[in-house]
Design an enzyme around this catalytic site. Structure first.
Site, PDB file in Angstrom:
ATOM      1  NE  ARG A  82      44.557  26.669  36.179  1.00  0.00           N
ATOM      2  CZ  ARG A  82      44.988  27.526  35.268  1.00  0.00           C
ATOM      3  NH1 ARG A  82      45.398  27.094  34.079  1.00  0.00           N
ATOM      4  NH2 ARG A  82      44.994  28.809  35.506  1.00  0.00           N
ATOM      5  CE  LYS A 230      40.214  26.243  37.353  1.00  0.00           C
ATOM      6  NZ  LYS A 230      39.449  27.498  37.287  1.00  0.00           N
ATOM      7  CB  SER A 272      43.750  31.489  37.460  1.00  0.00           C
ATOM      8  OG  SER A 272      43.018  30.600  36.665  1.00  0.00           O
ATOM      9  CB  SER A 388      49.262  28.483  49.298  1.00  0.00           C
ATOM     10  OG  SER A 388      49.135  29.848  49.643  1.00  0.00           O
ATOM     11  CG  ASN A 522      36.048  45.654  43.738  1.00  0.00           C
ATOM     12  OD1 ASN A 522      36.601  46.730  43.450  1.00  0.00           O
ATOM     13  ND2 ASN A 522      36.730  44.527  43.894  1.00  0.00           N
TER      14      ASN A 522
HETATM   15  P1  GDP Z   1      40.438  34.192  41.683  1.00  0.00           P
HETATM   16  O1  GDP Z   1      41.564  33.240  41.544  1.00  0.00           O
HETATM   17  O2  GDP Z   1      40.030  34.818  40.400  1.00  0.00           O
HETATM   18  O3  GDP Z   1      39.295  33.597  42.425  1.00  0.00           O
HETATM   19  O4  GDP Z   1      40.989  35.399  42.557  1.00  0.00           O
HETATM   20  P2  GDP Z   1      40.922  35.669  44.131  1.00  0.00           P
HETATM   21  O5  GDP Z   1      39.621  36.302  44.514  1.00  0.00           O
HETATM   22  O6  GDP Z   1      41.316  34.456  44.875  1.00  0.00           O
HETATM   23  O7  GDP Z   1      42.051  36.765  44.260  1.00  0.00           O
HETATM   24  C1  GDP Z   1      43.366  36.540  43.793  1.00  0.00           C
HETATM   25  C2  GDP Z   1      44.306  37.534  44.423  1.00  0.00           C
HETATM   26  O8  GDP Z   1      43.921  38.855  44.045  1.00  0.00           O
HETATM   27  C3  GDP Z   1      44.292  37.482  45.943  1.00  0.00           C
HETATM   28  O9  GDP Z   1      45.599  37.658  46.438  1.00  0.00           O
HETATM   29  C4  GDP Z   1      43.416  38.652  46.320  1.00  0.00           C
HETATM   30  O10 GDP Z   1      43.720  39.169  47.575  1.00  0.00           O
HETATM   31  C5  GDP Z   1      43.658  39.652  45.199  1.00  0.00           C
HETATM   32  N1  GDP Z   1      42.459  40.480  44.924  1.00  0.00           N
HETATM   33  C6  GDP Z   1      41.183  40.045  44.772  1.00  0.00           C
HETATM   34  N2  GDP Z   1      40.331  41.084  44.580  1.00  0.00           N
HETATM   35  C7  GDP Z   1      41.090  42.196  44.582  1.00  0.00           C
HETATM   36  C8  GDP Z   1      40.794  43.593  44.419  1.00  0.00           C
HETATM   37  O11 GDP Z   1      39.654  44.014  44.246  1.00  0.00           O
HETATM   38  N3  GDP Z   1      41.867  44.452  44.464  1.00  0.00           N
HETATM   39  C9  GDP Z   1      43.140  43.999  44.672  1.00  0.00           C
HETATM   40  N4  GDP Z   1      44.119  44.896  44.707  1.00  0.00           N
HETATM   41  N5  GDP Z   1      43.452  42.686  44.840  1.00  0.00           N
HETATM   42  C10 GDP Z   1      42.445  41.809  44.792  1.00  0.00           C
HETATM   43  P1  PGA Z   2      41.097  30.405  40.398  1.00  0.00           P
HETATM   44  O1  PGA Z   2      40.946  28.812  40.252  1.00  0.00           O
HETATM   45  O2  PGA Z   2      40.490  30.909  39.147  1.00  0.00           O
HETATM   46  O3  PGA Z   2      40.308  30.659  41.634  1.00  0.00           O
HETATM   47  O4  PGA Z   2      42.531  30.815  40.529  1.00  0.00           O
HETATM   48  C1  PGA Z   2      41.916  27.914  39.977  1.00  0.00           C
HETATM   49  C2  PGA Z   2      42.549  28.097  38.613  1.00  0.00           C
HETATM   50  O5  PGA Z   2      41.945  28.742  37.738  1.00  0.00           O
HETATM   51  O6  PGA Z   2      43.636  27.556  38.434  1.00  0.00           O
HETATM   52 MN    MN Z   3      39.752  29.259  38.115  1.00  0.00          MN
END
Ligand code: GDP
Ligand code: PGA
Ligand code: MN
Ligand code: MN
Length: 612
Positions: A82, A230, A272, A388, A522
């Site tokens: 973004r 978004k 994000s 990615s 968690n």
């Molecule tokens: P989102 O973008 O908020 O949906 O986040 P994601 O669930 O895709 O996680 C983003 C990054 O944070 C990834 O590389 C995950 O492996 C890492 N991650 C997610 N949950 C945890 C956690 O509980 N602990 C740690 N250390 N890393 C995490």
């Molecule tokens: P994310 O979604 O929150 O899973 O990273 C895409 C974004 O917020 O850009």
């Molecule tokens: Mn998002």
């Protein structure tokens, strides 16, 4: 008056919706595509578009036995996330965009972008995608129509949103919809060869909150181009929510069942790349607990007739951060993508036609990296871009909750706010009450990630994880949250409000190691949250809220010493005193718009920290 332009497909519109027809014609005349295609969302259409994208080199078909009906895409190396610097809220009054958004007057933005759009689809096909955010069975379905010159966007939208003929039929002749115009901004001159990932150096992601319009130019990356996500569901959605008394939030939604069979629903707002998708699909490590997924990125929340706050996921797919996703961290995401029908963008390609990314165990001896180059473990570079993504149908998630399609949503018991902080913020704390919870959300801070273009790892305030997504003045947004805390209309209903918690899975020790194992573990924090709702779990009353005693957190079978658990839970008054000037500076940005309740919360925090 000039004669109407003849563009193949333009007059083959399968609708009588006047406003839609006029807008499509106007846009075609401005952008001058070679052809217009009305998307029906059929399998045949998917087949045709993906074949075409494979043919042009934009997609590579993966090995059908490993990832059926799935594709690998690589973006231009400049178009990977973004672009917050290029994202605008074009309200009529600048004060309605507020200090956290870029602003330009709607008329100025429209004249600038109209010149960019003029002829911008030359040599390309213009697709018209009718879509609906949330179930079509909603009392008032939330329709949008995206016009785009990118077949990749059409394919991605088919995964991420309900779209096609059924939506167009439901739209009928006069239903309201959000017009969302997208162009990659790369006209193709006659005889010129196309590139695999067309985009432009000039990018604008513009929102017109009053007229509920979206204009996006120059980027093909999902967050900038899949305009239902978004742009509509958060930025335009939040402005609608302000006007109509509901909330559009950057939140996962999950259903949690305790060993006794009691059901709870939890939402979580993390910036994000801070763990929403992982938490939404969590596999609990503690016996007897069950998690089911409802949403991993966006929640629309409104009060039900019973005075409880209900959440719906407006999306139809998962657009997840790929690196770090594995059978050990997020097995349910792996099972979801194993079913195929997915797009993978900027990950690495294996020699047998599968995908790979960092965090997926031992690297193969050879890969094609996200820039299309040979890669070996000795390359010394990441094979996949840190932002990615996998884009996959949510219906394929093996733990999708049955209430996913319920247009009324699910009643929320707890809201988690969370960020990525190496220090200061404890693993979990419970707010004292709604106003304190809104304060926790409004002052949420997190280290920046690769999900947005810019420096990574810089701590910034990210209120309710919505900094890049609030479609209006954040001061008014805080006021709206405070107002929502008055409940569903009846004063007594405040008892029914979700309880608010603040989590941090990302605290580190002095050696930089995460203090908490995270992921499936968690579930232990979720268990404590439930026990707080039930009034059975212990907590210490700290300056920043109720924090579990080390004994109150279920750590059975966890390979952590009591000291390590205490370190994850610790609240250091000294560290928090250092936050105070940052919070003050943050609040001052909003001037008169900042609700007095939040200043009072800051004063109360100061008093608890012994600062006068
Ligand atoms: P989102 O973008 O908020 O949906 O986040 P994601 O669930 O895709 O996680 C983003 C990054 O944070 C990834 O590389 C995950 O492996 C890492 N991650 C997610 N949950 C945890 C956690 O509980 N602990 C740690 N250390 N890393 C995490
Ligand atoms: P994310 O979604 O929150 O899973 O990273 C895409 C974004 O917020 O850009
Ligand atoms: Mn998002
Ligand atoms: Mn996510």
């Amino acid at each position: 008056m000039s004669a109407p332009v003849a563009i193949p497909g333009l007059d083959r519109a399968p609708t009588k919706h006047r406003r839609l027809l006029d807008w499509v014609r106007e846009t075609a005349e401005l952008t001058t595509p070679d052809a217009v295609v009305w998307c029906d969302g059929s399998d045949e259409e998917w087949q045709r578009l993906t074949d075409q994208l494979v043919e042009s080199g934009a997609l590579v078909r993966l090995n059908d036995e490993l990832k059926p009906n799935s594709f690998w895409a690589r973006t231009d190396p400049s178009d990977v996330a973004r672009v917050e610097e290029r994202t605008y809220i074009c309200s009529v009054d600048e004060s309605d965009a507020g200090p956290t958004n870029n602003w330009m007057a709607p008329s100025d933005m429209k004249s600038t972008m109209t010149e960019l759009y003029r002829g911008c689809m030359r040599g390309r096909t213009m697709y018209v995608i009718p879509f609906c955010m949330g179930p079509l069975t909603a009392e008032k379905p939330m329709f949008g129509v995206e016009i785009t010159d990118s077949a990749y966007v059409v394919a991605s939208m088919r995964i991420m949103a309900r779209m096609g003929s059924a939506v167009l039929d439901a739209l009928g002749g006069d239903a309201d919809f959000v017009p969302a115009l997208h162009s990659v901004g790369a006209p193709l001159e006659p005889g010129a060869e196309d590139v695999a990932w067309p985009c432009s150096d000039t990018k604008y992601i513009s929102h017109f909150p009053e007229t509920r319009e979206i204009w996006s130019f120059g980027s093909g990356y999902g967050g900038n181009s899949l305009l239902g996500k978004k742009c509509f569901s958060l930025r335009i959605g939040s402005a609608m929510g302000r006007d109509e008394g509901w909330l559009a939030e950057h939140m996962l939604i999950l259903r949690l069942t305790s060993p006794e069979g009691k059901v709870y629903h939890v939402t979580g707002a993390f910036p994000s790349a801070c763990g929403k998708t992982n938490l939404a699909m969590l596999e609990p490590t503690i016996p007897g607990w069950k998690v089911e997924t409802l949403g991993d990125d966006i929640a629309w929340m409104r009060f039900g007739a019973d005075g409880r706050l209900y959440a719906v996921n407006p999306e139809y797919g998962l657009f997840g951060v790929a690196p770090g996703t594995d059978y050990t961290t997020n097995p349910n995401a792996m099972r979801t993508i194993a079913k195929g029908n997915s797009l993978f963008t900027n990950v690495a390609l294996t020699d047998d036609g599968d995908i790979w990314w960092e965090g997926m165990g031992e690297p193969p001896a050879h890969l094609t990296d996200w820039k299309g180059r040979d890669w070996t473990p000795e390359s010394g570079e990441l094979s996949s871009h840190p932002n990615s993504r996998f884009c996959t149908p949510i219906k394929q998630c093996p733990i999708l909750a049955d209430s996913y399609e319920d247009p009324n949503g699910v009643p929320i018991d707890a809201i988690l706010f969370g960020g990525r902080r190496a220090t200061t913020v404890p693993l979990v704390s419970q707010s004292r009450d709604w106003a304190h919870g809104v304060f926790q959300g409004a002052t949420l801070s997190s280290e920046t990630t690769a999900a947005a273009v810019g420096q990574v790892g810089v701590v910034r305030r990210d209120p309710m994880a919505m900094l890049p997504f609030i479609g209006y003045n954040a001061g008014d947004y805080f006021r709206h949250w405070i107002e929502m805390g008055k409940g569903g209309g009846d004063a007594a209903d405040t008892d029914k409000l979700p309880k608010i918690f603040y989590v941090n899975w990302f605290r580190r020790d002095d050696d930089g190691k995460f203090l908490w194992p995270g992921f499936g573990e968690n579930s232990r924090v979720l268990k404590w949250v439930v026990e707080r709702l039930e009034g059975t779990a212990d907590a210490v009353d700290t300056a920043v809220g109720h924090v579990p005693t080390p004994e109150a957190l279920d750590t059975d079978g966890l390979d952590l010493t009591r000291e390590e658990v205490s370190a994850a839970l610790a609240v250091s008054d000294e560290e928090w005193r250092a936050e105070l000037p940052l919070i003050t500076e943050w609040f001052e940005k909003f001037g008169d718009k900042l609700p007095g309740v939040l200043w009072a919360e800051l004063d109360a925090l100061k008093a608890r920290l012994g600062v006068t």
